[in-house]
Scaffold this active site. Structure first.
Site, PDB file in Angstrom:
ATOM      1  N   ARG A  15      -7.882   5.313   8.715  1.00  0.00           N
ATOM      2  CA  ARG A  15      -8.005   6.140   9.894  1.00  0.00           C
ATOM      3  C   ARG A  15      -7.125   5.828  11.170  1.00  0.00           C
ATOM      4  NH1 ARG A  15      -8.928  10.308   7.548  1.00  0.00           N
ATOM      5  NH2 ARG A  15      -9.344  11.137   9.667  1.00  0.00           N
ATOM      6  N   GLN A  58       0.188 -10.352  -3.675  1.00  0.00           N
ATOM      7  CA  GLN A  58       0.750 -11.006  -2.383  1.00  0.00           C
ATOM      8  C   GLN A  58       0.015 -10.673  -1.220  1.00  0.00           C
ATOM      9  OE1 GLN A  58       3.017 -13.103  -2.805  1.00  0.00           O
ATOM     10  NE2 GLN A  58       2.807 -12.646  -4.710  1.00  0.00           N
ATOM     11  N   GLU A  59      -0.805  -9.415  -1.007  1.00  0.00           N
ATOM     12  CA  GLU A  59      -1.478  -8.972   0.193  1.00  0.00           C
ATOM     13  C   GLU A  59      -2.764  -9.975   0.101  1.00  0.00           C
ATOM     14  OE1 GLU A  59      -2.446  -4.880   0.737  1.00  0.00           O
ATOM     15  OE2 GLU A  59      -0.975  -4.501  -0.595  1.00  0.00           O
ATOM     16  N   HIS A  63      -0.090  -3.919   5.827  1.00  0.00           N
ATOM     17  CA  HIS A  63       0.684  -2.749   5.467  1.00  0.00           C
ATOM     18  C   HIS A  63       1.388  -3.061   4.284  1.00  0.00           C
ATOM     19  CE1 HIS A  63       2.211   1.131   6.060  1.00  0.00           C
ATOM     20  NE2 HIS A  63       3.499   0.712   5.741  1.00  0.00           N
ATOM     21  N   THR A  95      -0.990  -1.571  17.423  1.00  0.00           N
ATOM     22  CA  THR A  95      -0.712  -1.128  18.702  1.00  0.00           C
ATOM     23  C   THR A  95      -0.849   0.462  18.534  1.00  0.00           C
ATOM     24  OG1 THR A  95       1.564  -0.832  18.275  1.00  0.00           O
ATOM     25  CG2 THR A  95       1.234  -3.153  19.411  1.00  0.00           C
ATOM     26  N   ARG A 150     -11.844  12.292  16.475  1.00  0.00           N
ATOM     27  CA  ARG A 150     -11.393  10.885  16.278  1.00  0.00           C
ATOM     28  C   ARG A 150     -12.294  10.187  17.449  1.00  0.00           C
ATOM     29  NH1 ARG A 150      -7.211   9.990  12.794  1.00  0.00           N
ATOM     30  NH2 ARG A 150      -6.087  11.724  12.052  1.00  0.00           N
ATOM     31  N   ASN A 158      -3.421  -5.552  11.217  1.00  0.00           N
ATOM     32  CA  ASN A 158      -3.527  -4.952  10.013  1.00  0.00           C
ATOM     33  C   ASN A 158      -2.562  -5.156   8.817  1.00  0.00           C
ATOM     34  OD1 ASN A 158      -4.023  -2.435   8.388  1.00  0.00           O
ATOM     35  ND2 ASN A 158      -1.840  -1.776   9.017  1.00  0.00           N
ATOM     36  N   LEU A 198       1.994   3.638  15.170  1.00  0.00           N
ATOM     37  CA  LEU A 198       1.539   3.212  13.873  1.00  0.00           C
ATOM     38  C   LEU A 198       2.525   2.342  13.354  1.00  0.00           C
ATOM     39  CD1 LEU A 198      -0.874   4.592  12.208  1.00  0.00           C
ATOM     40  CD2 LEU A 198       0.878   6.099  11.215  1.00  0.00           C
ATOM     41  N   ASP A 199       1.752   1.283  12.684  1.00  0.00           N
ATOM     42  CA  ASP A 199       2.485   0.294  12.100  1.00  0.00           C
ATOM     43  C   ASP A 199       3.626  -0.202  12.597  1.00  0.00           C
ATOM     44  OD1 ASP A 199       0.669   0.627  10.024  1.00  0.00           O
ATOM     45  OD2 ASP A 199       1.773   2.117   9.104  1.00  0.00           O
TER      46      ASP A 199
END
Ligand code: NHR
Length: 182
Positions: free
Chosen positions: A77, A159-160, A95, A127, A51, A93, A130-131
């Site tokens: 990722r 909607q996104e 989600h 951050t 990574r 992000n 995750l999420d």
């Protein structure tokens, strides 16, 4: 359908400086390039489990573009704390769930399995967790009888495309008040 790049015109406080993908075949690259926006791709696959190596490769075009704000959209990722820390407070992000419900993968199948009456999407600050970063906006949609993960995903995606431009416009103007839609 209005993508983020296409929303940044006129009196919008931001302009796109780079569209960067981990998938060289991503449709958004061609679409951005057609509008004259610089594009780059770093395929994660040759890096395998490395990574840090992948992220070092991402950083080259990213730092050269000097972005003030980063927007993840379908970026799949997980980013290391090191990478996230470089852009603390300025990476977003979107989600496909009503966070804090269903962080991670397979959100629509999980919402259906739980019998939820509504689903939706969330824009949040990225951050290291995750999420789990601060929520900057949410849009809700009803779950309908007979929904599959695919039909629900399609309804959420509409909607996104409303939510992310609305949040980015506000965020780029320095306002972190959450946007609530639907
Ligand atoms: N990185 C950090 N540090 N924090 C977040 O909040 C992040 C992130 C990277 C991506 C997007 C997120 C989503 O909206 C995102 C948020 C990928 C995975 C995942 O498990 C989980 C959440 C998100 C994106 N990725 C696997 C991995 O090993 C690969 C899964 C695959 O390729 O299908 O990286 O959903």
């Amino acid at each position: 359908m209005l993508c983020l790049v296409e929303s940044m015109t006129g009196d919008h406080p931001a302009r796109p400086v780079l569209v960067l993908s981990n998938d060289p075949a991503a449709a958004g690259l061609a679409r951005a390039a057609a509008r004259g926006v610089p594009v780059a791709a770093v395929d994660h696959r040759p890096f395998g489990r490395d990574r840090a190596g992948f992220e070092a490769a991402l950083l080259a075009p990213l730092l050269a573009a000097r972005p003030d704000i980063l927007c993840l959209a379908g970026f799949m990722r997980i980013l290391t704390p090191d990478f996230v820390g470089r852009f603390a407070g300025r990476m977003l992000n979107i989600h496909p769930s009503l966070l804090p419900k269903y962080p991670g993968l397979h959100t629509h199948a999980r919402a259906l399995a739980a019998g939820d009456a509504e689903a939706g999407c969330t824009v949040h600050e990225v951050t290291a967790d995750l999420d789990a970063g601060p929520i900057l906006g949410q849009a809700r949609v009803p779950v309908q009888p007979g929904d599959t993960a695919e039909t629900l995903a399609a309804r959420v995606l509409v909607q996104e495309h409303r939510l992310y431009p609305a949040v980015l416009r506000r965020f780029a103007a320095g306002d972190r008040t959450p946007v609530w839609l639907g």
